[in-house]
Design a protein around this motif. Structure first.
Motif, short mmCIF file in Angstrom:
data_model
loop_
_atom_site.label_atom_id
_atom_site.label_comp_id
_atom_site.label_asym_id
_atom_site.label_seq_id
_atom_site.Cartn_x
_atom_site.Cartn_y
_atom_site.Cartn_z
N THR A 162 0.81 -1.22 0.00
CA THR A 162 0.00 0.00 0.00
C THR A 162 0.85 1.27 0.00
O THR A 162 0.30 2.35 0.19
CB THR A 162 -0.92 0.02 1.25
N GLU A 163 2.15 1.16 -0.22
CA GLU A 163 3.00 2.34 -0.10
C GLU A 163 2.72 3.38 -1.18
O GLU A 163 2.99 4.57 -0.98
CB GLU A 163 4.48 1.93 -0.15
N SER A 164 2.18 2.97 -2.33
CA SER A 164 1.88 3.93 -3.40
C SER A 164 0.40 4.30 -3.44
O SER A 164 -0.04 4.97 -4.38
CB SER A 164 2.29 3.34 -4.76
N ALA A 176 -10.71 2.69 3.09
CA ALA A 176 -10.79 4.13 2.77
C ALA A 176 -11.57 4.35 1.49
O ALA A 176 -12.34 5.32 1.37
CB ALA A 176 -9.37 4.70 2.65
N GLY A 177 -11.39 3.46 0.50
CA GLY A 177 -12.14 3.58 -0.74
C GLY A 177 -13.63 3.46 -0.54
O GLY A 177 -14.42 4.17 -1.20
N VAL A 178 -14.07 2.59 0.38
CA VAL A 178 -15.50 2.46 0.66
C VAL A 178 -16.04 3.74 1.29
O VAL A 178 -17.11 4.23 0.90
CB VAL A 178 -15.75 1.25 1.58
N TYR A 179 -15.31 4.30 2.26
CA TYR A 179 -15.74 5.57 2.86
C TYR A 179 -15.89 6.65 1.78
O TYR A 179 -16.87 7.40 1.75
CB TYR A 179 -14.72 6.03 3.90
N LEU A 180 -14.91 6.74 0.90
CA LEU A 180 -14.92 7.78 -0.13
C LEU A 180 -16.06 7.55 -1.13
O LEU A 180 -16.73 8.50 -1.55
CB LEU A 180 -13.58 7.80 -0.85
N ALA A 181 -16.28 6.30 -1.53
CA ALA A 181 -17.35 6.01 -2.49
C ALA A 181 -18.72 6.38 -1.92
O ALA A 181 -19.55 7.00 -2.61
CB ALA A 181 -17.31 4.53 -2.87
N THR A 221 -6.51 6.27 -3.92
CA THR A 221 -6.44 5.04 -3.12
C THR A 221 -6.09 3.83 -3.99
O THR A 221 -5.62 2.81 -3.47
CB THR A 221 -7.77 4.76 -2.41
N GLY A 222 -6.36 3.90 -5.28
CA GLY A 222 -6.10 2.76 -6.15
C GLY A 222 -7.01 1.58 -5.88
O GLY A 222 -6.69 0.45 -6.26
#
Length: 450
Positions: A162-164, A176-181, A221-222
């Motif tokens: 997850t460094e990138s 984090a992607g779920v929160y943002l979506a 977040t990728g």
């Protein structure tokens, strides 16, 4: 001629349930996902507790104690709907399955947390108002925006995988992607309410700025599953929240945006999808297909009742190094067997059916369409993550919030223009013959509770 009659009677707005209606579910999400330390999966499944775990359990316990102190040990005396019954059946069986889990400590804790989540959702469903849930949605978006700011200002150490990828604190980029979506869908859901500006708590410019920030963070977040889920949710939201006009907008704008994106950003889209991974990794969905093969072998050994809550979290660590089913339905099959998966599917089907029904009502369409968009986002994202079928995470808490929000909308009733005659109240009107005719006026009927 003098007209004698009455004005249509409207039901007075219901009093607000109070701060707890939005504070408690948000507290459960933050306690479950926001961490100030990174922890190995081996320590998590072993049942060992540190200060962060104790704090999470304390937050769930405090939420349950507050509801008991505030409302007592009984549920509101309203007829239980099929949707609430389906949610309770699923939660009850999943929590009960912890008794035969190979990771019993983890399973029992997660089972109790799931029951507390359902208790909070049931209380919201029977006592909250749409205004309370509107505040919840805006506070959630505000929390995610602050989280993005924290991630930009103070990046925490990341793992090799997850460094990138962008995140905040020690929240995994997938979470984090779920929160943002979800935040993006909420922002769009309120931004497009041209005919109901009273539903907005912020200026439209604030929604536009928030949408730009959240979209950029989601791409950073990728997280491909959350991005695809957000895109699917937007299509569902735009097609349902504004009725037939919204469907035309989806066809016209969707085609234009898709062509523009392919022509102008094709290289960036391919880079986002591939994420620097090899062809073999992409073909196996980052080893997910191998994991699913092992999961189906484990399901065949205990097909009826499953291996118990939390089993999939540590079952495949030794053989493949991954924890969890990485698919909501496969996770349900391994942990809860056919019985639990049927209960899970019944909950999802009932929720989807009720939301589609509410979208037919003009006055409920905006909220119901927004909820249906979030529901579509979770269904799409659940193809590669297990959060929807696993307790104590943002997807699980939001699933039961969707149940609660749907019940609140049903209590409000749709299209209050439905009227009835009251014979005791008369209205005089002229007749072509010259006589006076008395007729009962149209009076608005209060929405029925269900």
């Amino acid at each position: 001629m003098t007209v004698k009659g009455v004005f249509p009677r409207r039901r007075p707005p219901a009093p607000s349930a109070g701060w707890w209606a939005y504070a408690l579910p948000l507290a459960l999400m933050l306690a479950s996902d926001y961490k100030l330390r990174s922890r190995d999966v081996d320590n998590a499944v072993s049942g060992s507790a540190d200060l962060t775990v104790v704090l999470e359990i304390a937050v769930y316990g405090a939420a349950a104690l507050y509801l008991v102190w505030r409302f007592g040990l009984y549920l509101p005396r309203r007829r239980t709907t099929g949707l609430l019954l389906a949610a309770w059946c699923f939660c009850g069986y999943v929590a009960f399955s912890a008794l035969w889990s190979p990771f019993k400590s983890l399973g029992i804790v997660r089972g109790v947390e799931l029951l507390i989540t359902m208790l909070v959702a049931h209380t919201i469903a029977t006592r909250a108002t749409p205004e309370d849930l509107r505040k919840l949605a805006h506070v959630f978006v505000g929390i995610v925006l602050v989280s993005v700011g924290i991630g930009v200002a103070h990046p925490f150490p990341r793992t090799l995988h997850t460094e990138s990828r962008f995140n905040w604190l020690y929240v995994h980029p997938v979470i984090a992607g779920v929160y943002l979506a979800v935040a993006i869908l909420l922002v769009v859901g309120y931004l497009i309410r041209w005919n109901r500006p009273q539903d907005r708590l912020w200026h439209p410019v604030v929604y536009v700025v928030a949408l730009a920030v959240l979209t950029g963070a989601l791409v950073a977040t990728g997280t491909r599953g959350a991005a695809l889920g957000c895109a699917a949710g937007l299509l569902v939201l735009l097609a349902t929240a504004r009725g037939p006009k919204g469907r035309i907008d989806v066809i016209v704008m969707g085609a234009a945006v898709s062509v523009l994106a392919v022509l102008a950003f094709s290289d960036k889209i391919l880079a986002f999808v591939s994420r620097g991974e090899s062809t073999e990794q992409l073909a196996t969905l980052n080893s997910r297909t191998e994991l699913w093969s092992l999961a189906m072998d484990a399901f065949r050994e205990e097909p009826i009742f499953g291996r118990g809550l939390g089993a999939s979290r540590g079952l495949f660590l030794d053989s493949i190094g991954l924890g969890g089913g990485h698919n909501a339905f496969i996770n349900a099959l391994v942990d809860n067997g056919v019985v639990g998966t049927v209960a899970f599917a019944a909950l999802l089907l009932t929720l989807g059916f009720v939301l589609l029904t509410l979208c037919r009502h003009r006055t409920l369409r905006a909220d119901a369409g927004m909820m249906l968009g979030i529901f579509g986002c979770f269904l799409t994202d659940s193809m590669t993550t297990e959060g929807l079928a696993a307790p104590a995470n943002v997807s699980s808490v939001w699933l039961f919030l969707l149940v609660a929000w749907t019940e609140v909308l049903r209590r409000q009733g749709g299209d209050p223009a439905v009227v009835q005659r009251r014979p005791e109240e008369a209205l005089e009107r002229p007749d072509p013959s010259g006589a006076t005719v008395t007729a009962a006026p149209y009076v608005e009927r209060a929405p029925q509770e269900s």
